[in-house]
Design a protein around this motif. Structure first.
Motif, PDB file in Angstrom:
ATOM      1  N   TRP A  57      10.733   5.498  -2.020  1.00 42.91           N
ATOM      2  CA  TRP A  57      10.441   4.382  -1.132  1.00 42.91           C
ATOM      3  C   TRP A  57       9.042   4.589  -0.553  1.00 42.91           C
ATOM      4  O   TRP A  57       8.777   5.600   0.128  1.00 42.91           O
ATOM      5  N   LEU A  58       8.155   3.671  -0.827  1.00 43.66           N
ATOM      6  CA  LEU A  58       6.830   3.666  -0.188  1.00 43.66           C
ATOM      7  C   LEU A  58       6.942   2.699   0.972  1.00 43.66           C
ATOM      8  O   LEU A  58       7.110   1.492   0.776  1.00 43.66           O
ATOM      9  N   ALA A  59       6.881   3.239   2.185  1.00 40.62           N
ATOM     10  CA  ALA A  59       7.261   2.451   3.351  1.00 40.62           C
ATOM     11  C   ALA A  59       6.164   2.422   4.398  1.00 40.62           C
ATOM     12  O   ALA A  59       5.325   3.323   4.490  1.00 40.62           O
ATOM     13  N   HIS A  60       6.198   1.357   5.173  1.00 41.39           N
ATOM     14  CA  HIS A  60       5.366   1.226   6.363  1.00 41.39           C
ATOM     15  C   HIS A  60       6.342   0.878   7.475  1.00 41.39           C
ATOM     16  O   HIS A  60       6.781  -0.273   7.586  1.00 41.39           O
ATOM     17  N   ALA A  61       6.733   1.887   8.254  1.00 35.30           N
ATOM     18  CA  ALA A  61       7.910   1.698   9.100  1.00 35.30           C
ATOM     19  C   ALA A  61       7.789   2.420  10.425  1.00 35.30           C
ATOM     20  O   ALA A  61       7.072   3.414  10.558  1.00 35.30           O
ATOM     21  N   ARG A  62       8.535   1.908  11.416  1.00 32.00           N
ATOM     22  CA  ARG A  62       8.699   2.596  12.687  1.00 32.00           C
ATOM     23  C   ARG A  62       9.863   3.577  12.556  1.00 32.00           C
ATOM     24  O   ARG A  62      10.848   3.299  11.871  1.00 32.00           O
ATOM     25  N   THR A  63       9.740   4.703  13.231  1.00 30.48           N
ATOM     26  CA  THR A  63      10.813   5.689  13.214  1.00 30.48           C
ATOM     27  C   THR A  63      11.206   6.061  14.634  1.00 30.48           C
ATOM     28  O   THR A  63      10.402   5.943  15.566  1.00 30.48           O
ATOM     29  N   GLU A  64      12.448   6.499  14.776  1.00 30.64           N
ATOM     30  CA  GLU A  64      12.948   6.986  16.061  1.00 30.64           C
ATOM     31  C   GLU A  64      13.744   8.248  15.806  1.00 30.64           C
ATOM     32  O   GLU A  64      14.293   8.461  14.727  1.00 30.64           O
ATOM     33  N   GLY A  65      13.816   9.095  16.828  1.00 32.46           N
ATOM     34  CA  GLY A  65      14.626  10.303  16.716  1.00 32.46           C
ATOM     35  C   GLY A  65      13.768  11.520  16.494  1.00 32.46           C
ATOM     36  O   GLY A  65      12.766  11.723  17.178  1.00 32.46           O
ATOM     37  N   VAL A  66      14.160  12.349  15.530  1.00 32.88           N
ATOM     38  CA  VAL A  66      13.473  13.610  15.285  1.00 32.88           C
ATOM     39  C   VAL A  66      11.986  13.360  15.026  1.00 32.88           C
ATOM     40  O   VAL A  66      11.601  12.412  14.330  1.00 32.88           O
ATOM     41  N   ALA A  67      11.152  14.194  15.629  1.00 30.89           N
ATOM     42  CA  ALA A  67       9.706  14.067  15.433  1.00 30.89           C
ATOM     43  C   ALA A  67       9.351  14.568  14.039  1.00 30.89           C
ATOM     44  O   ALA A  67       9.798  15.632  13.600  1.00 30.89           O
ATOM     45  N   LEU A  68       8.543  13.812  13.349  1.00 34.79           N
ATOM     46  CA  LEU A  68       8.149  14.162  11.990  1.00 34.79           C
ATOM     47  C   LEU A  68       6.886  15.014  11.977  1.00 34.79           C
ATOM     48  O   LEU A  68       6.004  14.850  12.811  1.00 34.79           O
ATOM     49  N   GLN A  69       6.810  15.914  11.016  1.00 32.50           N
ATOM     50  CA  GLN A  69       5.570  16.575  10.633  1.00 32.50           C
ATOM     51  C   GLN A  69       5.027  15.857   9.400  1.00 32.50           C
ATOM     52  O   GLN A  69       5.581  14.835   8.975  1.00 32.50           O
ATOM     53  N   ARG A  70       3.950  16.360   8.804  1.00 31.30           N
ATOM     54  CA  ARG A  70       3.444  15.722   7.577  1.00 31.30           C
ATOM     55  C   ARG A  70       4.515  15.824   6.473  1.00 31.30           C
ATOM     56  O   ARG A  70       4.812  14.840   5.786  1.00 31.30           O
ATOM     57  N   HIS A  71       5.102  17.017   6.294  1.00 30.06           N
ATOM     58  CA  HIS A  71       6.114  17.237   5.257  1.00 30.06           C
ATOM     59  C   HIS A  71       7.451  17.557   5.920  1.00 30.06           C
ATOM     60  O   HIS A  71       7.536  18.440   6.782  1.00 30.06           O
ATOM     61  N   ASN A  72       8.503  16.845   5.476  1.00 24.10           N
ATOM     62  CA  ASN A  72       9.819  16.962   6.103  1.00 24.10           C
ATOM     63  C   ASN A  72      10.898  16.919   5.026  1.00 24.10           C
ATOM     64  O   ASN A  72      10.810  16.138   4.070  1.00 24.10           O
ATOM     65  N   VAL A  73      11.920  17.770   5.196  1.00 28.47           N
ATOM     66  CA  VAL A  73      13.048  17.788   4.260  1.00 28.47           C
ATOM     67  C   VAL A  73      14.342  17.694   5.060  1.00 28.47           C
ATOM     68  O   VAL A  73      14.570  18.484   5.987  1.00 28.47           O
ATOM     69  N   PHE A  74      15.190  16.729   4.675  1.00 21.72           N
ATOM     70  CA  PHE A  74      16.480  16.510   5.313  1.00 21.72           C
ATOM     71  C   PHE A  74      17.551  16.818   4.262  1.00 21.72           C
ATOM     72  O   PHE A  74      17.670  16.100   3.269  1.00 21.72           O
ATOM     73  N   PHE A  75      18.323  17.872   4.496  1.00 23.60           N
ATOM     74  CA  PHE A  75      19.165  18.427   3.443  1.00 23.60           C
ATOM     75  C   PHE A  75      20.549  17.792   3.378  1.00 23.60           C
ATOM     76  O   PHE A  75      21.174  17.486   4.401  1.00 23.60           O
TER      77      PHE A  75
END
Length: 515
Positions: free
Chosen positions: A310-328
């Motif tokens: 998914w190439l997205a342009h989106a608002r996010t809420e919740g956990v703060a993102l870093q440049r690289h993120n992995v959700f297992f």
């Protein structure tokens, strides 16, 4: 000489050859350079659609230096202080840092002192594997197993040959270091960097973790900015680029590659041709019958992973993102079992590259940001058409995984979804396999297509060839192509060419050809 394809491998070869005085023409069917390192427009924003993790900076510093330039004069590069953020649910999060000791401390806090000691032992083992294979295989021409590799690393160093652990799976060996299954899962994900399953990949590939631990870098403008810099570097030395121009046929004269026929019918003569394309495109006849004879197909069963992206342009809420993120995923074996069964995972792990994080200016709360969101998928883009219902199901599964880990995407977020069908269209004859041949089994790394082919004067480069997948590896493949071209042309000038019946050359015992 002519280079087909302006991916990173082709661009590296073009710059290096042009800097040595060769006349170079690069043919690229797309409107711009980069190959997989491209950007697509989503909601008015340019989102990186290809590789996002930049490691082995020294490969590019050396390349630019050989061409009389400095990398930092062409792109702005800075070190990522946080390599990646990992999450298993909303409460369980772990950051890896540029400083390995800080990562070890974070692991100790996350999983205990024994886990920290396991990480220290793992890090040392991964570093040793990398040290053994860096010069002998990763930066050298393709070789076979085991005697040629033993010759390179030293016939007396049998312990080193054993130390690379080719006959044990990554998942098994990680279990020796980590009793905590979350950490075992975290380090197993490095197998996906080359499009493979940790349950089938040899433990040798643990070296990828060492590569990342030695430095992850952020390029202003993304990986496409690096591609544009390589174009400028090559043009400085006289290389010519023809974008929006597709090659239709590789032709030969007296058994040697002699030029390229474009789809327009125009012929470009060449004393060497470098195909910066997936070897499967050659093997399937995509560049004519001669090129089809030059390489061998690895077959459908040996394809690497594809992806839902998914190439997205989106608002996010919740956990703060870093440049690289992995959700297992909570069930890693099930995830890869789903893929083996020919379907995207029901409960997937999700990688997010938040491309506006760690920028010079922080993101204002409530504003949209550029995201590349990846879920592994089977490379079946040539045999299965993903329906709108399946795409919606995959999007729902992806969002459920993120929400379990504490991240919410805005409802109806603007995005473009790339499926294995899209990757098959972009990488013909691959089924959408993004990384070429999967690194499954002890011999896989030795069976990748090498630089030389069965046709003299025709060479291969790119992330699907030796030494492997990834931006620095693709650049190294371009360097190997440059070296092979110059070596072979010098050899030709010292000898008289001999015409051979049938338009094919005999393979020498030292030829770097597909197994």
């Amino acid at each position: 000489m002519t280079i087909i394809g302006a991916g990173i491998g082709g661009l590296a070869a073009a710059a290096l050859l042009a800097s040595r005085g060769c006349e170079v023409t690069v043919i690229e069917k797309a409107s711009g350079p980069g190959g997989k390192a491209r950007q697509l427009i989503v909601d008015g924003a340019a989102v990186d659609a290809g590789p996002t993790v930049f490691t082995m900076r020294d490969v590019f510093e050396a390349l630019f230096a050989e061409c009389g330039a400095e990398l930092t004069d062409f792109v702005t590069v800075r070190r990522a202080e946080v390599i990646a953020r990992h999450a298993w649910d909303a409460e369980q999060q772990l950051d890896f840092h540029a400083d390995p000791e800080a990562s070890e401390a974070a692991i100790g806090e996350f999983a205990g002192a024994e886990a920290a000691r396991g990480y220290r032992a793992f890090r040392h083992e991964a570093a040793r594997i990398h040290r053994i294979l860096d010069q002998s295989m990763m930066r050298g021409s393709k070789i076979s197993w085991p005697l040629p590799l033993m010759w390179r690393i030293g016939l007396w160093r049998v312990a080193d040959l054993i130390a690379i652990r080719p006959y044990e799976s990554m998942w098994k060996v990680l279990g020796e270091h980590f009793a905590d299954q979350r950490l075992r899962q975290l380090f197993a994900r490095y197998s996906t960097y080359c499009g493979s399953s940790p349950f089938e990949t040899p433990a040798t590939l643990m070296l990828v973790a060492h590569v990342e631990a030695t430095g992850v870098w952020l390029i202003e403008g993304g990986m496409s900015a690096l591609a544009a810099a390589l174009v400028r570097l090559a043009q400085m030395h006289g290389a010519r680029f023809r974008f929006g121009t597709a090659a239709a046929l590789i032709e030969a004269d007296q058994g040697r590659a002699s030029g390229v026929i474009l789809q327009t019918g125009e012929r470009i003569a060449a004393d060497a041709v470098i195909a910066n394309a997936d070897p499967e495109a050659l093997a399937s006849g995509g560049f004519g019958p001669l090129a089809a004879m030059a390489v061998s197909s690895h077959g459908v069963r040996k394809r690497s992973l594809s992806a839902m992206v998914w190439l997205a342009h989106a608002r996010t809420e919740g956990v703060a993102l870093q440049r690289h993120n992995v959700f297992f995923s909570p069930d890693y074996p099930r995830e890869f079992a789903d893929i083996r069964a020919g379907m995207p995972p029901v409960d997937p792990s999700v990688y997010i590259c938040a491309q506006d994080r760690d920028a010079a200016e922080p993101i204002s709360p409530g504003t949209r940001e550029r995201l590349q969101i990846i879920v592994n998928a089977p490379a079946n883009g040539d045999t299965h058409t993903y329906t709108e219902e399946e795409k919606a199901q995959c999007t729902l599964a992806m969002r459920r995984s993120l929400e379990r880990c504490g991240l919410q995407l805005e409802t109806g977020f603007p995005h473009t979804l790339l499926t294995p069908n899209a990757f098959e269209s972009f990488l013909p004859s691959t089924g959408g396999a993004i990384y070429g041949r999967a690194s499954h089994g002890w011999a896989a790394s030795f069976l990748r297509q090498g630089t030389r082919t069965r046709i003299p004067g025709l060479y291969c480069a790119g992330g699907s060839t030796h030494p492997g997948a990834g931006v620095p590896m693709a650049a190294l493949s371009g360097r190997l192509a440059m070296q092979a071209v110059l070596q072979d042309l010098a050899s030709m000038r010292r000898s008289h060419p001999v015409a051979m019946a049938g338009g094919m050359s005999m393979r020498s015992a030292s030829a770097d050809a597909t197994v």
